[in-house]
Design a protein around this motif. Structure first.
Motif, short mmCIF file in Angstrom:
data_model
loop_
_atom_site.label_atom_id
_atom_site.label_comp_id
_atom_site.label_asym_id
_atom_site.label_seq_id
_atom_site.Cartn_x
_atom_site.Cartn_y
_atom_site.Cartn_z
N ALA A 103 0.84 -1.20 0.00
CA ALA A 103 0.00 0.00 0.00
C ALA A 103 0.87 1.24 0.00
N GLY A 104 1.96 1.17 -0.76
CA GLY A 104 2.86 2.32 -0.86
C GLY A 104 2.45 3.22 -2.01
N HIS A 105 3.43 3.69 -2.80
CA HIS A 105 3.13 4.63 -3.87
C HIS A 105 2.10 4.06 -4.84
N ILE A 106 2.36 2.87 -5.36
CA ILE A 106 1.45 2.30 -6.36
C ILE A 106 0.20 1.71 -5.69
N GLY A 107 0.38 0.98 -4.62
CA GLY A 107 -0.77 0.34 -3.98
C GLY A 107 -1.82 1.35 -3.54
N SER A 108 -1.38 2.45 -2.97
CA SER A 108 -2.36 3.45 -2.51
C SER A 108 -3.08 4.10 -3.69
N SER A 127 3.47 -4.49 5.15
CA SER A 127 4.28 -5.42 5.95
C SER A 127 4.18 -5.11 7.44
N ARG A 128 3.75 -3.91 7.78
CA ARG A 128 3.83 -3.49 9.19
C ARG A 128 2.55 -3.69 9.98
N GLY A 129 1.46 -4.03 9.31
CA GLY A 129 0.22 -4.30 10.03
C GLY A 129 -0.87 -3.29 9.71
N THR A 160 2.10 -5.43 -5.09
CA THR A 160 2.85 -4.20 -5.37
C THR A 160 3.78 -3.88 -4.21
N VAL A 161 4.79 -4.75 -4.11
CA VAL A 161 5.79 -4.68 -3.03
C VAL A 161 7.17 -4.54 -3.68
N PRO A 162 8.18 -4.14 -2.93
CA PRO A 162 9.53 -4.20 -3.51
C PRO A 162 9.80 -5.64 -3.95
N LEU A 163 10.33 -5.80 -5.16
CA LEU A 163 10.48 -7.14 -5.74
C LEU A 163 11.21 -8.11 -4.81
N LYS A 164 12.18 -7.60 -4.07
CA LYS A 164 12.97 -8.50 -3.19
C LYS A 164 12.08 -9.27 -2.23
N ARG A 189 8.73 -13.36 -2.50
CA ARG A 189 8.51 -14.72 -1.95
C ARG A 189 7.69 -14.68 -0.67
N GLN A 190 7.51 -13.49 -0.10
CA GLN A 190 6.68 -13.39 1.12
C GLN A 190 5.19 -13.27 0.78
N VAL A 191 4.86 -13.14 -0.49
CA VAL A 191 3.45 -13.02 -0.89
C VAL A 191 2.76 -14.36 -0.61
N PHE A 233 0.46 -2.03 -14.65
CA PHE A 233 0.77 -0.83 -13.84
C PHE A 233 2.26 -0.68 -13.55
N ASN A 234 3.14 -1.40 -14.24
CA ASN A 234 4.55 -1.35 -13.83
C ASN A 234 5.33 -0.22 -14.50
N HIS A 235 4.73 0.40 -15.55
CA HIS A 235 5.53 1.39 -16.28
C HIS A 235 4.90 2.77 -16.26
N1 LIG Z 1 6.64 4.12 -7.45
C1 LIG Z 1 6.31 4.03 -8.72
O1 LIG Z 1 6.03 5.05 -9.40
C2 LIG Z 1 6.23 2.67 -9.38
C3 LIG Z 1 5.69 2.61 -10.67
C4 LIG Z 1 5.49 1.36 -11.27
C5 LIG Z 1 5.88 0.21 -10.60
N2 LIG Z 1 6.47 0.30 -9.37
C6 LIG Z 1 6.89 -0.97 -8.72
O2 LIG Z 1 5.80 -1.39 -7.91
C7 LIG Z 1 6.29 -1.99 -6.70
C8 LIG Z 1 5.82 -1.16 -5.52
O3 LIG Z 1 6.39 0.14 -5.66
P1 LIG Z 1 6.03 1.34 -4.68
O4 LIG Z 1 6.73 2.52 -5.22
O5 LIG Z 1 4.56 1.38 -4.44
O6 LIG Z 1 6.78 0.86 -3.35
P2 LIG Z 1 6.66 1.48 -1.91
O7 LIG Z 1 6.09 2.84 -1.96
O8 LIG Z 1 7.98 1.25 -1.25
O9 LIG Z 1 5.57 0.54 -1.19
C9 LIG Z 1 5.82 -0.81 -1.00
C10 LIG Z 1 4.67 -1.39 -0.21
O10 LIG Z 1 4.86 -2.80 -0.09
C11 LIG Z 1 4.66 -3.16 1.28
N3 LIG Z 1 5.38 -4.38 1.54
C12 LIG Z 1 6.70 -4.60 1.55
N4 LIG Z 1 6.95 -5.90 1.83
C13 LIG Z 1 5.75 -6.49 1.99
C14 LIG Z 1 5.33 -7.80 2.32
N5 LIG Z 1 6.26 -8.78 2.47
N6 LIG Z 1 4.01 -8.07 2.44
C15 LIG Z 1 3.10 -7.07 2.27
N7 LIG Z 1 3.42 -5.81 1.95
C16 LIG Z 1 4.74 -5.53 1.83
C17 LIG Z 1 5.18 -1.98 2.06
O11 LIG Z 1 4.70 -2.04 3.37
P3 LIG Z 1 5.53 -1.38 4.56
O12 LIG Z 1 5.65 0.07 4.25
O13 LIG Z 1 4.68 -1.68 5.76
O14 LIG Z 1 6.86 -2.09 4.57
C18 LIG Z 1 4.57 -0.84 1.23
O15 LIG Z 1 3.21 -0.66 1.56
C19 LIG Z 1 7.81 -2.03 -6.84
O16 LIG Z 1 8.20 -3.26 -7.36
C20 LIG Z 1 8.09 -0.90 -7.83
O17 LIG Z 1 9.29 -1.09 -8.52
C21 LIG Z 1 6.63 1.50 -8.73
#
Ligand SMILES: NC(=O)c1ccc[n+]([C@@H]2O[C@H](COP(=O)([O-])OP(=O)(O)OC[C@H]3O[C@@H](n4cnc5c(N)ncnc54)[C@H](OP(=O)(O)O)[C@@H]3O)[C@@H](O)[C@H]2O)c1
Length: 219
Positions: free
Chosen positions: A9-14, A32-34, A67-71, A74-76, A127-129
């Motif tokens: 629920a970060g940048h993309i998820g929200s 990841s934090r609850g 929509t989590v950091p790719l690393k 495997r936790q999905v 939604f990745n690009h």
């Molecule tokens: N930002 C962009 O403009 C953009 C555009 C296209 C694609 N993407 C890709 O989309 C993905 C997400 O990007 P983002 O920018 O949204 O990342 P982000 O802002 O860092 O948000 C990541 C989210 O994933 C959650 N998360 C991390 N590990 C998790 C787990 N094991 N289980 C459940 N939730 C977990 C985080 O929760 P916590 O905060 O609680 O750790 C956070 O809510 C990435 O792979 C990124 O490369 C990003």
């Protein structure tokens, strides 16, 4: 298809959650934090939204967006996503994700890794690009001239049709780029990665994309 689950629920998820609520879907968001750490976003999204654990969001969603950091892929959770349509927004950034050999040697795409983890789910890249901020500002009604297009990839035709309908509701045309194995065509540093493109332009970008190794050798 009424509920969209979000794992991340970060940048993309929200932003996907905002689009979903705007278009009449219920959303279950997780991180990841609850769930308690998502109270602010839930309050912004309103009565269609609730926060839960990733397991619960996966179980609740008719469609689930990973929509989590790719690393962390495997936790999905696997079991609650069995048989479901999963949209994969993830990209590979070694400086963030660490080195993943199959991606470094381009023997797999990011979505193929997620598909291998979620064996029975129907993974569709989407939604990745597009930059997160553009998700809620670039959408336009169907039929608008020069409407922005987003690429999807997947191995299941019906799942791709469903995602295409969702994208249309969210304000975007869709370009089907083929199976998950072809999704490198919209990975980091390819021509279509980031800029606003209509469908015709995006098709050209996908066709012009090169592998990292071709670029490194100057081919
Ligand atoms: N930002 C962009 O403009 C953009 C555009 C296209 C694609 N993407 C890709 O989309 C993905 C997400 O990007 P983002 O920018 O949204 O990342 P982000 O802002 O860092 O948000 C990541 C989210 O994933 C959650 N998360 C991390 N590990 C998790 C787990 N094991 N289980 C459940 N939730 C977990 C985080 O929760 P916590 O905060 O609680 O750790 C956070 O809510 C990435 O792979 C990124 O490369 C990003």
């Amino acid at each position: 298809m009424q509920t969209i689950g979000l794992i991340g629920a970060g940048h993309i998820g929200s932003q996907v959650a905002r689009l979903a609520v705007r278009n009449g879907y219920d959303v279950v968001i997780s991180n990841s934090r609850g769930p308690e750490t998502l109270a602010g976003l839930v309050s912004e999204l309103g009565s269609r939204a609730r926060a839960a654990t990733p397991q619960e969001a996966a179980r609740a969603g008719d469609i689930v967006v990973v929509t989590v950091p790719l690393k962390n892929y495997r936790q999905v959770p696997v079991e609650p996503l069995a048989g479901k349509l999963v949209i994969d927004t993830n990209n590979y950034y070694p400086q963030r994700d660490g080195n993943i050999p199959e991606l470094d040697n381009e023997s797999a795409t990011t979505s193929e890794l997620l598909q291998a983890h979620l064996k029975t789910s129907k993974v569709v890249k989407g939604f990745n690009h597009i930059y997160a901020a553009d998700l809620t500002t670039h959408g336009q009604p169907a039929g608008t001239k020069n409407r922005r297009a987003l690429a999807i990839f997947g191995n299941d035709a019906e799942a791709k049709r469903t995602v295409s309908r969702l994208l249309d509701q969210f304000g975007f045309d869709t370009v089907d780029g083929g199976p998950l194995g072809e999704s490198w065509r919209i990975q980091r540093d390819t021509p279509g990665y980031g800029p606003r493109r209509n469908a015709e332009e995006l098709r050209k970008d996908l066709a012009a994309a090169g592998r990292y190794k071709e670029r490194a050798s100057g081919a």
